[in-house]
Design an enzyme around this catalytic site. Structure first.
Site, short mmCIF file in Angstrom:
data_model
loop_
_atom_site.label_atom_id
_atom_site.label_comp_id
_atom_site.label_asym_id
_atom_site.label_seq_id
_atom_site.Cartn_x
_atom_site.Cartn_y
_atom_site.Cartn_z
CB CYS A 16 -1.00 0.01 1.14
SG CYS A 16 -0.26 -0.09 2.75
CG ASP A 42 1.72 5.05 3.33
OD1 ASP A 42 2.55 5.96 3.20
OD2 ASP A 42 0.60 5.05 2.79
CB CYS A 78 3.09 9.91 0.30
SG CYS A 78 1.76 9.71 1.47
CB CYS A 99 -4.10 5.43 2.58
SG CYS A 99 -3.39 6.86 1.77
#
Lengths: 143, 411
Positions: A53, A55, A78, A122
């Site tokens: 995903c 992360d 991110c 997320c």
């Protein structure tokens, strides 16, 4: 309002879609572990997320007298993932284990002045890593 | 700012601006009518449209009447796939979403042709499956839609070999197999000739060659099946309803003329040298990086293995959106295959199809250039990138070693 919502939302359509506070924590992350994280002595640690995903967070804590005296972390992800772990580390430092364990995604998000909607769901995972770190500490220090 | 995102959209050419402004000025004074009207202002618009279409068609070597003007590459792609509703549709696994999604929607079945780590389609797989499906029902209409060049990694697909496979099957009596190619990224960068390449449908758009956003084209070979996507008007030879966008067509034509007159595909050889220089230097200063774009000339027919202006690189442990944003703060604009950047949940389907490794996909950064790109700009990037990658890697939980030197944990 539930813990799944962030009260602060970015006000204007910034090309970054990130607030100045997020930007600041992204560029100047607080409390992160420089260099080899395995060499950072800790009383408890927790890892959440995965590269699928996009992360992943590692949180390590030092505990003295039921208080978090120091916290270190690494984050793959991110800008919002990095900034939110940085924010979490500031929120948790100096707190008792019980208080630190009550930190929510919403608090992290508000601390940062808001996050874009899809990012909130997320990338704010630091509190889960901290929860694991506290559990890890408790498991090894149970009387 | 240093703009290294030409594959997203190119800066507008002054020639395109001028052509559009001239027509807009005509429109202000009431001298540019609806191209479907019979009066003088209408005829003037119609004349402009014919002129524009001729120039645009020249770009891919087809007669103007075989060209439909649309609003976007996505519309052109959708129009072709929509024509083959309920038919078997073959696509590469790395098509643009505007081909993939309608292929999934309309194809019965939709067959995705796998790619290797260079992003090149598996021709044997295509040939085998296509033959199998054609033989099952020789009268069945079948569409094969393979992009000319990929937008994320730049790989040029062996479209002539695909055309040969199809023409051999046609010779064997399976006459209803058609070939579409999405040439959106390729146009102006490498020579494109729809006739020579035996293509039935070809998509391209204005804003990847210095024209305006909002207009694109679809070549449809005379005799190939066609079903309009937009109904309710006789424009575009009854193939696409909607008042003709003469202003944007003029901008598109000016960009096409620039490309035709200057033979831009030749000028891009200089950009290719800069791109290769960047790749070489990145590997020297960040040895753990992985160059995703296939730079070697792999084909025996002296075709390019990749577009000259794209370099896709993955930096281990450095998530792409973070790299992108750090670069942006340093005045350099790029793209990434990371899921985070687009708001999607999955990282780039292109890199996933090539490597089946989410990390490589999340870590990828695309640098894409146009004819104005200079060595000085690339040197600025080379100056900044090692520090940025090192900082993000230091923050990261992931392994900083090269991808191929560690066990793949996330197959």
């Amino acid at each position: 309002m539930s813990d799944n919502e962030c009260t602060n939302k970015p006000k204007k359509a910034d090309p970054w879609a990130y607030t100045e506070i997020v930007k600041d924590h992204f560029l100047n992350p607080r409390n992160f572990i420089m260099g080899d994280e395995t060499k950072w002595q800790a009383d408890g640690e927790g890892l959440v997320g995965n590269p699928v995903c996009g992360d992943q967070m590692l949180v390590k804590i030092r505990v003295k007298g039921n208080k978090i005296t120091n916290i270190g972390w690494k984050t793959y992800g991110c800008a919002s993932a990095i900034a939110s772990t940085s924010a979490l580390s500031e929120l948790a430092k100096g707190k008792t284990l019980e208080d630190a364990d009550r930190i929510t995604a919403k608090e992290i998000c508000n601390y940062l002045g808001g996050l874009p909607e899809h990012k909130f769901h997320c990338s704010v995972l630091g509190h889960q890593a901290l929860h694991k770190a506290i559990q890890n500490y408790k498991a090894s220090h149970d009387s | 700012m240093i703009y290294f995102d030409a594959s997203a959209t190119t800066p507008l050419l002054p020639e395109a601006r001028e052509a559009m402004v001239n027509l807009m000025d005509l429109s202000i004074s009431g001298n540019l009518g609806n191209a479907s009207s019979l009066h003088t202002a209408g005829s003037r618009a119609k004349g402009e449209l014919i002129r524009a279409r001729t120039e645009i068609a020249k770009l891919i070597g087809v007669p103007p009447l075989e060209l439909i003007l649309t609003s976007s590459g996505s519309e052109s792609n959708n129009t072709v796939l929509h024509t083959f509703e309920h038919c078997p549709i073959f696509v590469s696994a790395i098509e643009h979403p505007s081909v993939l999604r309608p292929a999934e929607e309309y194809g019965n079945p939709c067959i995705k042709v796998p790619v290797n780590e260079q992003g090149t389609i598996n021709l044997n797989y295509l040939k085998l499956k296509l033959t199998e499906i054609a033989k099952a029902d020789p009268k069945q209409k079948i569409l094969v839609s393979i992009m000319l060049a990929n937008n994320e990694i730049g790989t040029v697909e062996p479209i002539r070999k695909v055309a040969i496979i199809i023409s051999e099957l046609r010779k064997q009596g399976y006459r209803n197999i058609y070939l579409h190619t999405d040439a959106t990224q390729a146009i102006g960068k490498i020579p494109v000739d729809a006739k020579k390449s035996m293509i039935d449908y070809l998509t391209f758009t204005a804003h990847k060659l210095g024209g305006p956003i909002g207009i694109a084209a679809l070549y449809v070979r005379t005799g190939a099946p066609f079903r309009p996507l937009i109904l309710g008007g006789s424009q575009e030879n009854k193939r696409r309803a909607g008042t003709s966008n003469v202003v944007l067509a003029a901008g598109f034509a000016a960009a096409a003329k620039y490309s035709n007159d200057n033979k831009t595909w030749g000028k891009y050889l200089k950009i290719k040298e800069l791109r290769n220089y960047l790749a070489e230097r990145i590997m020297q200063i960040i040895p753990s990086a992985r160059i995703i774009t296939p730079l070697n000339n792999l084909s025996s027919e002296h075709e390019e293995s990749a577009l000259p202006n794209i370099l896709n690189v993955s930096f281990p442990a450095a998530e792409g959106e973070s790299t992108q944003l750090y670069l942006d703060l340093n005045g350099i604009e790029v793209s990434t295959g990371s899921a985070c950047a687009s708001g999607a949940l999955e990282p780039s389907h292109v890199l996933m199809a090539m490597f089946h490794d989410a990390e490589i996909a999340h870590d990828s950064v695309r640098f894409s250039f146009n004819l104005d790109t200079t060595k000085q700009q690339i040197d600025v990037l080379l100056d900044k990138i090692p520090g940025i990658v090192a900082k993000i890697q230091d923050l990261s939980t992931m392994n900083k070693e090269p991808y191929n030197e560690r066990q793949r944990m996330h197959q």
